[in-house]
Design a protein around this motif. Structure first.
Motif, PDB file in Angstrom:
ATOM      1  N   LEU B 144       5.401   1.629   0.713  1.00 24.84           N
ATOM      2  CA  LEU B 144       5.957   0.445   1.364  1.00 24.84           C
ATOM      3  C   LEU B 144       5.391  -0.830   0.745  1.00 24.84           C
ATOM      4  O   LEU B 144       4.220  -0.885   0.370  1.00 24.84           O
ATOM      5  CB  LEU B 144       5.627   0.478   2.860  1.00 24.84           C
ATOM      6  CG  LEU B 144       6.220   1.660   3.620  1.00 24.84           C
ATOM      7  CD1 LEU B 144       5.603   1.760   5.007  1.00 24.84           C
ATOM      8  CD2 LEU B 144       7.725   1.525   3.730  1.00 24.84           C
ATOM      9  N   SER B 145       6.223  -1.860   0.693  1.00 22.04           N
ATOM     10  CA  SER B 145       5.753  -3.155   0.222  1.00 22.04           C
ATOM     11  C   SER B 145       5.033  -3.846   1.381  1.00 22.04           C
ATOM     12  O   SER B 145       5.186  -3.456   2.544  1.00 22.04           O
ATOM     13  CB  SER B 145       6.929  -4.015  -0.231  1.00 22.04           C
ATOM     14  OG  SER B 145       7.717  -4.346   0.891  1.00 22.04           O
ATOM     15  N   MET B 146       4.256  -4.879   1.063  1.00 25.09           N
ATOM     16  CA  MET B 146       3.550  -5.610   2.116  1.00 25.09           C
ATOM     17  C   MET B 146       4.546  -6.167   3.132  1.00 25.09           C
ATOM     18  O   MET B 146       4.293  -6.146   4.337  1.00 25.09           O
ATOM     19  CB  MET B 146       2.692  -6.723   1.501  1.00 25.09           C
ATOM     20  CG  MET B 146       1.741  -7.378   2.478  1.00 25.09           C
ATOM     21  SD  MET B 146       0.560  -6.251   3.292  1.00 25.09           S
ATOM     22  CE  MET B 146       0.658  -6.829   4.986  1.00 25.09           C
ATOM     23  N   ALA B 147       5.686  -6.643   2.639  1.00 25.88           N
ATOM     24  CA  ALA B 147       6.691  -7.188   3.562  1.00 25.88           C
ATOM     25  C   ALA B 147       7.194  -6.085   4.503  1.00 25.88           C
ATOM     26  O   ALA B 147       7.429  -6.325   5.692  1.00 25.88           O
ATOM     27  CB  ALA B 147       7.852  -7.790   2.777  1.00 25.88           C
ATOM     28  N   GLN B 148       7.352  -4.887   3.970  1.00 29.41           N
ATOM     29  CA  GLN B 148       7.816  -3.790   4.818  1.00 29.41           C
ATOM     30  C   GLN B 148       6.734  -3.351   5.804  1.00 29.41           C
ATOM     31  O   GLN B 148       7.032  -3.020   6.961  1.00 29.41           O
ATOM     32  CB  GLN B 148       8.269  -2.614   3.937  1.00 29.41           C
ATOM     33  CG  GLN B 148       9.575  -2.930   3.202  1.00 29.41           C
ATOM     34  CD  GLN B 148       9.858  -1.965   2.058  1.00 29.41           C
ATOM     35  OE1 GLN B 148       8.978  -1.263   1.576  1.00 29.41           O
ATOM     36  NE2 GLN B 148      11.105  -1.936   1.621  1.00 29.41           N
ATOM     37  N   VAL B 149       5.477  -3.364   5.357  1.00 26.34           N
ATOM     38  CA  VAL B 149       4.377  -3.051   6.274  1.00 26.34           C
ATOM     39  C   VAL B 149       4.365  -4.070   7.411  1.00 26.34           C
ATOM     40  O   VAL B 149       4.225  -3.727   8.585  1.00 26.34           O
ATOM     41  CB  VAL B 149       3.017  -3.060   5.532  1.00 26.34           C
ATOM     42  CG1 VAL B 149       1.857  -2.948   6.519  1.00 26.34           C
ATOM     43  CG2 VAL B 149       2.960  -1.922   4.518  1.00 26.34           C
ATOM     44  N   ARG B 150       4.541  -5.345   7.044  1.00 26.88           N
ATOM     45  CA  ARG B 150       4.536  -6.413   8.045  1.00 26.88           C
ATOM     46  C   ARG B 150       5.649  -6.194   9.062  1.00 26.88           C
ATOM     47  O   ARG B 150       5.437  -6.275  10.267  1.00 26.88           O
ATOM     48  CB  ARG B 150       4.709  -7.759   7.339  1.00 26.88           C
ATOM     49  CG  ARG B 150       4.416  -8.946   8.210  1.00 26.88           C
ATOM     50  CD  ARG B 150       4.637 -10.268   7.452  1.00 26.88           C
ATOM     51  NE  ARG B 150       3.908 -10.328   6.208  1.00 26.88           N
ATOM     52  CZ  ARG B 150       4.460 -10.530   4.998  1.00 26.88           C
ATOM     53  NH1 ARG B 150       5.765 -10.694   4.857  1.00 26.88           N
ATOM     54  NH2 ARG B 150       3.713 -10.568   3.927  1.00 26.88           N
ATOM     55  N   ALA B 151       6.836  -5.883   8.550  1.00 26.70           N
ATOM     56  CA  ALA B 151       7.975  -5.675   9.441  1.00 26.70           C
ATOM     57  C   ALA B 151       7.723  -4.502  10.383  1.00 26.70           C
ATOM     58  O   ALA B 151       8.054  -4.564  11.573  1.00 26.70           O
ATOM     59  CB  ALA B 151       9.247  -5.447   8.620  1.00 26.70           C
ATOM     60  N   LEU B 152       7.135  -3.452   9.865  1.00 29.93           N
ATOM     61  CA  LEU B 152       6.835  -2.292  10.709  1.00 29.93           C
ATOM     62  C   LEU B 152       5.775  -2.637  11.742  1.00 29.93           C
ATOM     63  O   LEU B 152       5.896  -2.297  12.917  1.00 29.93           O
ATOM     64  CB  LEU B 152       6.303  -1.141   9.860  1.00 29.93           C
ATOM     65  CG  LEU B 152       7.284  -0.179   9.222  1.00 29.93           C
ATOM     66  CD1 LEU B 152       6.503   0.950   8.559  1.00 29.93           C
ATOM     67  CD2 LEU B 152       8.236   0.390  10.254  1.00 29.93           C
ATOM     68  N   ALA B 153       4.722  -3.323  11.271  1.00 24.99           N
ATOM     69  CA  ALA B 153       3.596  -3.616  12.158  1.00 24.99           C
ATOM     70  C   ALA B 153       4.041  -4.478  13.334  1.00 24.99           C
ATOM     71  O   ALA B 153       3.546  -4.326  14.454  1.00 24.99           O
ATOM     72  CB  ALA B 153       2.483  -4.304  11.380  1.00 24.99           C
ATOM     73  N   THR B 157       5.535   0.737  17.978  1.00 23.95           N
ATOM     74  CA  THR B 157       4.887   0.972  19.269  1.00 23.95           C
ATOM     75  C   THR B 157       3.598   1.770  19.088  1.00 23.95           C
ATOM     76  O   THR B 157       2.857   1.985  20.025  1.00 23.95           O
ATOM     77  CB  THR B 157       5.828   1.768  20.192  1.00 23.95           C
ATOM     78  OG1 THR B 157       6.300   2.908  19.459  1.00 23.95           O
ATOM     79  CG2 THR B 157       7.007   0.927  20.631  1.00 23.95           C
ATOM     80  N   VAL B 158       3.384   2.230  17.862  1.00 18.98           N
ATOM     81  CA  VAL B 158       2.191   3.022  17.568  1.00 18.98           C
ATOM     82  C   VAL B 158       1.353   2.251  16.545  1.00 18.98           C
ATOM     83  O   VAL B 158       1.900   1.752  15.560  1.00 18.98           O
ATOM     84  CB  VAL B 158       2.591   4.400  16.982  1.00 18.98           C
ATOM     85  CG1 VAL B 158       1.360   5.244  16.711  1.00 18.98           C
ATOM     86  CG2 VAL B 158       3.552   5.123  17.904  1.00 18.98           C
ATOM     87  N   PRO B 159       0.039   2.141  16.751  1.00 16.42           N
ATOM     88  CA  PRO B 159      -0.806   1.459  15.763  1.00 16.42           C
ATOM     89  C   PRO B 159      -0.716   2.123  14.389  1.00 16.42           C
ATOM     90  O   PRO B 159      -0.509   3.330  14.281  1.00 16.42           O
ATOM     91  CB  PRO B 159      -2.213   1.615  16.349  1.00 16.42           C
ATOM     92  CG  PRO B 159      -2.004   1.816  17.806  1.00 16.42           C
ATOM     93  CD  PRO B 159      -0.712   2.559  17.941  1.00 16.42           C
TER      94      PRO B 159
END
Lengths: 296, 331
Positions: B144-153, B157-159
């Motif tokens: 995942l790209s940082m942008a995708q990590v951000r969007a997921l984070a 609902t799960v850490p």
């Protein structure tokens, strides 16, 4: 035993896709999988086009399954997947657990693709309980592994609720990455790929420095360097496997469909065996490394 | 933000604790985990010691049981789960639906984390594993790209936990069969990628060749650094061009992304490397402890110190590091 045609893994121009599917409509195939499974940027055919094709195939008497993206990262990809999972007309093949989630929460039956990790009776039964009616086994499983899994009493009790399908012909999907290897091969980034996959209707061959085929690049997907071919192994599938899947190639797919059809319908005396082309492999099925060629 | 460090042995576990890991992850001997190396991983007695040492220091012990159960061998994975819990593990890192189902039923009090081998890259998949098994953390694949990590984070609902440093898998983990295609052994079924038993080196004086089960992975000229022949990091030919077709021999290093990962609420950063020495674990843990403390103290003023970078580069494959998929241009 049914014959099926998997989704086109490569990126072909619209006209060629349509021509290919016209041929498939007249072929001996029982079931057709339609849809983009590798890259959401490939849009020669869109979701509506696939639905139109699906209806045409159904009218032509074929079973149809809509197949879905394997590696879902962007929110837009997830949305598109959800739309596919919400139509009620056709069965959907899940290639990621997100699809299993969307389909099972609507209590819709579904097919499980080979990129879903179902390796044992417990997982098999859980998937059946969630709605699995068709199972394409992971590509690395052998005949022995499959037989042991299905012989387990827990799995046996649910065996009739799903068909079992094996990829029997084509380049094996072996890995998925964030990186687009085809774009990289022409020195472009994925964001700037300019749909370069259109130039490589069978992917790009990767060879070792001493000239043997190692992999095939297909966008973010890495395929086997050799073609997988179980035409000599069909006899051992009776009673175990319900469907054989052939993966579309730029040419000769129709001939191979006929060859598999003939092999399945030949009398026992004729099936003895056809010669497996020297460069094709079938190692996984024989519990060996996938790249082995067994001609017993 | 938790620092989660690897240990393939008790000395490595002690090194991680002594240098400031908040939690340590280990695997049991055998093929129930994705780092099956000769001489590596813990037996039951060592696992009990590991639990004792981590708890004594006020840290947590995670046990990875993240390969896929073979038919007819359910009992082996079941025993691994039972042993881990009975020895005192705080967390089980699982990938297989079979084990998630078993552990959530048999040990409802034990925290379950979804292994990177389960390949959860999106909210739909995360939701599946939360709903079915109550996983309380998801380890994201390195695709995942940082942008995708951000969007997921922002929506998960799960850490989430991300890989911060170490060997770089460039394929979605748990969905890569390149190794079994070439050797018959894959991370999913054998806990091994490009296993050493299949590696051959051939030195004819001028050129050093590395092969994996007979397949030529790379050739090195005198003076060139020869890396382990992990098959996705070989030099191959594509229509006349010879290059690292899939990836260069390089390691993941996300130190420079740390403030951003922290801001997005990433629950833990994970250091790869249960196959590494205690000395390696000590050095990497020490650098990341300092970096995380600096971010927590003041994320605005955080800067990567030159000495951290040089320590980590020195410990990295090919002495090169990359942001991998977190950096959009890598893709």
């Amino acid at each position: 035993m049914k014959l099926t045609v998997g989704p086109v893994a490569y990126y072909w121009p619209r006209a060629e896709m349509n021509a290919f599917y016209r041929d498939i409509a007249d072929s001996e195939v029982d079931r057709v999988y339609l849809g983009e499974t590798v890259c959401s940027k490939r849009s020669e055919l869109n979701a509506a086009d696939y639905l139109t094709l699906a209806q045409e195939f159904r009218e032509a008497g074929k079973e149809v399954v809509l197949s879905t993206l394997t590696l879902l990262e962007a929110p837009g990809e997830l949305k598109a997947l959800r739309r596919f999972c919400e139509q009620r007309e056709f069965l959907v093949e899940a290639n990621d657990m997100a699809a299993v989630q969307f389909l099972s929460e609507q209590r819709l039956p579904f097919v499980v693709g080979s990129a879903i990790n179902c390796y044992n009776p417990s997982t098999f039964v859980q998937l059946v309980n969630l709605g699995m009616v068709g199972w394409n086994i992971p590509v690395e499983l052998s005949r022995d592994w499959l037989a042991a899994l299905l012989a387990d009493p827990v799995a046996r009790a649910k065996r009739k609720e799903t068909w079992v399908e094996v990829l029997g012909f084509g380049y094996l999907p072996l890995a998925y990455s964030a990186r687009c290897f085809t774009a990289r091969s022409v020195d472009r980034s994925k964001d700037d790929c300019r749909l370069v996959c259109l130039n490589y209707p069978g992917g790009r061959k990767v060879r070792s420095q001493d000239g043997s085929e190692v992999f095939t690049l297909n966008g973010i997907q890495t395929q086997s360097g050799q073609r997988y071919n179980l035409i000599n192994d069909l006899a051992g599938m009776h009673g175990l496997v319900d469907a054989i899947r052939l993966c579309p190639e730029p040419d000769q797919t129709l001939n191979w469909i006929t060859a598999f059809h003939d092999a399945l319908n030949a009398s026992p005396s004729e099936t003895q065996y056809r010669r497996l082309p020297e460069t094709d492999v079938n190692g996984y099925w024989h519990k060996l490394e996938g790249m082995r060629h067994v001609n017993e | 933000m938790e620092l989660l460090c690897p240990a393939g042995s008790l000395p490595a576990l002690k090194a991680a604790i002594d240098n400031g890991a908040d939690a340590v992850y280990v695997g049991l001997k055998g093929d129930t985990n994705a780092r099956r190396f000769a001489g590596l991983n813990l037996d039951y007695t060592q696992l009990k010691t590991a639990a004792h040492l981590t708890h004594q220091a006020g840290r947590k012990l995670h046990v990875a049981i993240n390969t896929f159960v073979h038919p007819e061998r359910f009992a082996d994975w079941q025993a691994a789960v039972d042993d881990a819990v009975e020895a005192g593990a705080d967390v089980l890192i699982l990938a297989d639906m079979a084990m998630l189902e078993y552990a959530s039923r048999a040990w409802p009090e034990t925290e379950l984390h979804l292994s990177v081998q389960a390949s959860a890259t999106n909210l739909g998949t995360i939701e599946f594993y939360r709903k079915q098994y109550g996983v309380s953390r998801v380890v994201l694949p390195r695709v995942l790209s940082m942008a995708q990590v951000r969007a997921l984070a922002s929506k998960s609902t799960v850490p989430l936990e991300v890989f911060a440093f170490g060997s770089l898998c460039i394929m979605a983990e748990g969905r890569c069969y390149l190794s079994s295609y070439m050797t018959g052994e894959s991370p999913n079924t054998s806990g091994a990628c490009s296993p050493a038993a299949y590696v051959r080196w051939n030195d004819d004086g001028d050129v050093l060749e590395s092969r994996l089960n007979g397949v030529l992975i790379d050739r090195f000229q005198p003076g060139e650094r020869a890396g382990y022949p992990t098959l996705c990091k070989g030099r191959f030919d594509v229509e006349g061009s010879r290059y690292h077709v899939l990836e260069e021999p390089t390691s993941l290093n996300t130190l420079s992304l740390l403030p951003e990962l922290y801001r997005e609420g990433i629950r833990a950063v994970k250091i790869e490397g249960r196959q590494r020495s205690a000395a390696y674990v000590a050095e990497v843990t020490r650098v990341w402890r300092q970096a995380i403390d600096a971010v927590i103290a003041n994320e605005q003023s955080f800067g990567v110190k030159a000495e951290w970078d040089s320590t980590l580069a020195h410990l990295s494959e090919g002495q090169q590091t990359t942001l991998g998929a977190y950096h959009r241009k890598w893709n």
